[in-house]
Scaffold this motif. Structure first.
Motif, PDB file in Angstrom:
ATOM      1  N   UNK A 155       0.827  -1.203   0.000  1.00 12.29           N
ATOM      2  CA  UNK A 155       0.000   0.000   0.000  1.00 12.29           C
ATOM      3  C   UNK A 155       0.864   1.256   0.000  1.00 12.29           C
ATOM      4  N   UNK A 156       1.932   1.255   0.794  1.00 11.45           N
ATOM      5  CA  UNK A 156       2.839   2.413   0.847  1.00 11.45           C
ATOM      6  C   UNK A 156       3.472   2.651  -0.522  1.00 11.45           C
ATOM      7  N   UNK A 157       3.870   1.580  -1.191  1.00 16.37           N
ATOM      8  CA  UNK A 157       4.449   1.722  -2.529  1.00 16.37           C
ATOM      9  C   UNK A 157       3.421   2.253  -3.521  1.00 16.37           C
ATOM     10  N   UNK A 158       2.183   1.807  -3.402  1.00 19.10           N
ATOM     11  CA  UNK A 158       1.127   2.285  -4.293  1.00 19.10           C
ATOM     12  C   UNK A 158       0.882   3.778  -4.110  1.00 19.10           C
ATOM     13  N   UNK A 159       0.835   4.223  -2.863  1.00 16.13           N
ATOM     14  CA  UNK A 159       0.647   5.649  -2.574  1.00 16.13           C
ATOM     15  C   UNK A 159       1.820   6.458  -3.136  1.00 16.13           C
ATOM     16  N   UNK A 160       3.012   5.929  -2.996  1.00 16.32           N
ATOM     17  CA  UNK A 160       4.213   6.590  -3.515  1.00 16.32           C
ATOM     18  C   UNK A 160       4.103   6.784  -5.027  1.00 16.32           C
ATOM     19  N   UNK A 161       3.645   5.743  -5.736  1.00 12.89           N
ATOM     20  CA  UNK A 161       3.511   5.840  -7.192  1.00 12.89           C
ATOM     21  C   UNK A 161       2.417   6.826  -7.577  1.00 12.89           C
ATOM     22  N   UNK A 162       1.287   6.772  -6.883  1.00 14.10           N
ATOM     23  CA  UNK A 162       0.173   7.688  -7.202  1.00 14.10           C
ATOM     24  C   UNK A 162       0.586   9.132  -6.980  1.00 14.10           C
ATOM     25  N   UNK A 163       1.303   9.401  -5.894  1.00  7.55           N
ATOM     26  CA  UNK A 163       1.769  10.761  -5.617  1.00  7.55           C
ATOM     27  C   UNK A 163       2.731  11.223  -6.700  1.00  7.55           C
ATOM     28  N   UNK A 164       3.649  10.349  -7.091  1.00 15.24           N
ATOM     29  CA  UNK A 164       4.634  10.718  -8.109  1.00 15.24           C
ATOM     30  C   UNK A 164       3.961  11.035  -9.442  1.00 15.24           C
ATOM     31  N   UNK A 165       2.974  10.208  -9.833  1.00 16.60           N
ATOM     32  CA  UNK A 165       2.271  10.439 -11.104  1.00 16.60           C
ATOM     33  C   UNK A 165       1.509  11.758 -11.064  1.00 16.60           C
ATOM     34  N   UNK A 166       0.792  12.011  -9.957  1.00 13.33           N
ATOM     35  CA  UNK A 166       0.038  13.266  -9.839  1.00 13.33           C
ATOM     36  C   UNK A 166       0.969  14.474  -9.855  1.00 13.33           C
ATOM     37  N   UNK A 167       2.086  14.354  -9.152  1.00 14.54           N
ATOM     38  CA  UNK A 167       3.016  15.483  -9.064  1.00 14.54           C
ATOM     39  C   UNK A 167       3.711  15.730 -10.397  1.00 14.54           C
ATOM     40  N   UNK A 168       4.175  14.668 -11.057  1.00 19.86           N
ATOM     41  CA  UNK A 168       4.934  14.845 -12.304  1.00 19.86           C
ATOM     42  C   UNK A 168       4.045  15.288 -13.458  1.00 19.86           C
ATOM     43  N   UNK A 169       2.723  15.010 -13.370  1.00 11.25           N
ATOM     44  CA  UNK A 169       1.816  15.389 -14.463  1.00 11.25           C
ATOM     45  C   UNK A 169       1.046  16.668 -14.169  1.00 11.25           C
ATOM     46  N   UNK A 170       1.471  17.397 -13.156  1.00  6.89           N
ATOM     47  CA  UNK A 170       0.750  18.612 -12.763  1.00  6.89           C
ATOM     48  C   UNK A 170       0.745  19.637 -13.905  1.00  6.89           C
ATOM     49  N   UNK A 171      -0.246  20.461 -13.906  1.00  4.04           N
ATOM     50  CA  UNK A 171      -0.336  21.512 -14.926  1.00  4.04           C
ATOM     51  C   UNK A 171       0.682  22.604 -14.670  1.00  4.04           C
ATOM     52  N   UNK A 172       1.067  23.352 -15.720  1.00  6.11           N
ATOM     53  CA  UNK A 172       0.594  23.260 -17.099  1.00  6.11           C
ATOM     54  C   UNK A 172       1.307  22.153 -17.897  1.00  6.11           C
ATOM     55  N   UNK A 173       0.542  21.474 -18.729  1.00  7.63           N
ATOM     56  CA  UNK A 173       1.070  20.420 -19.600  1.00  7.63           C
ATOM     57  C   UNK A 173       0.557  20.661 -21.013  1.00  7.63           C
ATOM     58  N   UNK A 174       1.464  20.636 -21.975  1.00  2.00           N
ATOM     59  CA  UNK A 174       1.076  20.791 -23.378  1.00  2.00           C
ATOM     60  C   UNK A 174       0.510  19.481 -23.901  1.00  2.00           C
ATOM     61  N   UNK A 175      -0.644  19.537 -24.562  1.00  4.85           N
ATOM     62  CA  UNK A 175      -1.291  18.355 -25.119  1.00  4.85           C
ATOM     63  C   UNK A 175      -1.324  18.487 -26.633  1.00  4.85           C
ATOM     64  N   UNK A 176      -0.981  17.386 -27.320  1.00  3.92           N
ATOM     65  CA  UNK A 176      -0.877  17.420 -28.774  1.00  3.92           C
ATOM     66  C   UNK A 176      -2.222  17.627 -29.439  1.00  3.92           C
ATOM     67  N   UNK A 177      -3.266  16.950 -28.944  1.00  8.46           N
ATOM     68  CA  UNK A 177      -4.572  17.034 -29.576  1.00  8.46           C
ATOM     69  C   UNK A 177      -5.217  18.392 -29.376  1.00  8.46           C
ATOM     70  N   UNK A 178      -5.970  18.866 -30.359  1.00  6.95           N
ATOM     71  CA  UNK A 178      -6.678  20.145 -30.202  1.00  6.95           C
ATOM     72  C   UNK A 178      -7.784  20.037 -29.171  1.00  6.95           C
ATOM     73  N   UNK A 179      -8.120  21.156 -28.556  1.00  7.32           N
ATOM     74  CA  UNK A 179      -9.172  21.165 -27.531  1.00  7.32           C
ATOM     75  C   UNK A 179     -10.523  20.782 -28.139  1.00  7.32           C
ATOM     76  N   UNK A 180     -10.808  21.298 -29.331  1.00  4.13           N
ATOM     77  CA  UNK A 180     -12.049  20.961 -30.017  1.00  4.13           C
ATOM     78  C   UNK A 180     -11.701  20.199 -31.291  1.00  4.13           C
ATOM     79  N   UNK A 181     -12.281  19.016 -31.412  1.00  2.34           N
ATOM     80  CA  UNK A 181     -11.955  18.140 -32.535  1.00  2.34           C
ATOM     81  C   UNK A 181     -13.019  18.274 -33.614  1.00  2.34           C
ATOM     82  N   UNK A 182     -12.582  18.512 -34.839  1.00  3.49           N
ATOM     83  CA  UNK A 182     -13.482  18.553 -35.990  1.00  3.49           C
ATOM     84  C   UNK A 182     -13.667  17.134 -36.506  1.00  3.49           C
ATOM     85  N   UNK A 183     -14.848  16.570 -36.293  1.00  3.38           N
ATOM     86  CA  UNK A 183     -15.094  15.171 -36.652  1.00  3.38           C
ATOM     87  C   UNK A 183     -15.022  14.933 -38.156  1.00  3.38           C
ATOM     88  N   UNK A 184     -15.109  16.002 -38.953  1.00  2.00           N
ATOM     89  CA  UNK A 184     -15.065  15.854 -40.404  1.00  2.00           C
ATOM     90  C   UNK A 184     -13.665  16.040 -40.976  1.00  2.00           C
TER      91      UNK A 184
END
Length: 263
Positions: A67-96
């Protein structure tokens, strides 16, 4: 299969023409495409009855240490992925708009040139850091052309743990992850990008983050799906990854038939 565990299920579909099909469905956390082929090979290969007896399902590990190891991983993922993060996909997708996909292949001479270039830039642990840096710089250039604001890049990279030190058939998605976070300046050059990847990779291996991630995944396999998705998506409901980078092995090619029928 234990009916209480909904991560894997088989459905028998009777068709109106008298034929039938078996549909195997699973949570990606349990198996990927590679693991599914391995599973079916073990299940329906030579000596099917013997293989059925060999297969055993993982028991949940609820120890305090896990459980301690799981919490450690979850904290690391949340911390390392904190905003701001650039995302490749556009915010609004044109389906056509459709999709554009291009596959790049390299001949033996080009592969040799890439290997030499990677070594010259400091990629001493294989060429993956070189490829990842090139990919990150390509994503950055696309965002520049789109006139998108460039912040940090958060990139999960799978580490293949299949069949390493295990006994018996392997059923599952044996991929752990290293999570890289790049600033714009980190990928200003290929050499600086590789240097930063090497630094973060050695740090995460030193603190045993891939191992902690495995414990987290084992815990989440046995959680009710409502809790699982709450933990997974409670941030904003949006993608938190800039892009995924993988050099996972090809899908097994030896699974051509199942119970005498072509797959």
């Amino acid at each position: 299969l234990n009916p209480a565990i909904t991560c894997v299920r088989m459905d028998l579909v009777q068709r109106t023409d008298g034929s039938s099909s078996i549909i195997l469905s699973w949570n990606h956390m349990i198996m990927d495409g590679f693991g599914a082929a391995s599973f079916l090979n073990e299940l329906f290969g030579d000596g099917m009855e013997k293989n059925l007896k060999l297969i055993s399902y993982e028991k949940p590990n609820y120890s305090l240490k896990s459980f301690v190891k799981s919490v450690k991983a979850k904290y690391f993922i949340d911390y390392s992925s904190r905003r701001p993060v650039s995302i490749l996909g556009p915010r609004k997708i044109n389906l056509n708009s459709g999709q554009y996909i291009e596959v790049l292949t390299f001949n033996p001479k080009q592969k040799e040139q890439i290997h030499k270039a990677a070594l010259a830039c400091g990629s001493y642990y294989g060429t993956s850091a070189f490829y990842l840096t090139c990919a990150a710089r390509a994503v950055k250039s696309v965002l520049v052309k789109r006139k998108s604001k460039i912040a940090n890049f958060w990139v999960p990279v799978p580490r293949d743990n299949r069949k390493k030190g295990a006994y018996g058939p392997i059923i599952g998605n044996r991929l752990s992850f290293i999570f890289y976070r790049f600033k714009k300046t980190d990928i200003a050059t290929i050499r600086s990008g590789i240097k930063e990847i090497n630094r973060q990779m050695k740090y995460q291996i030193k603190i045993k983050m891939p191992d902690a991630y495995n414990h987290l995944m084992n815990f989440m396999k046995w959680m009710p799906l409502s809790i699982y998705y709450f933990l997974l998506k409670r941030r904003s409901g949006n993608s938190i990854s800039s892009f995924l980078f993988t050099l996972a092995p090809d899908h097994p090619r030896d699974l051509q038939s199942l119970l005498g029928k072509k797959v």
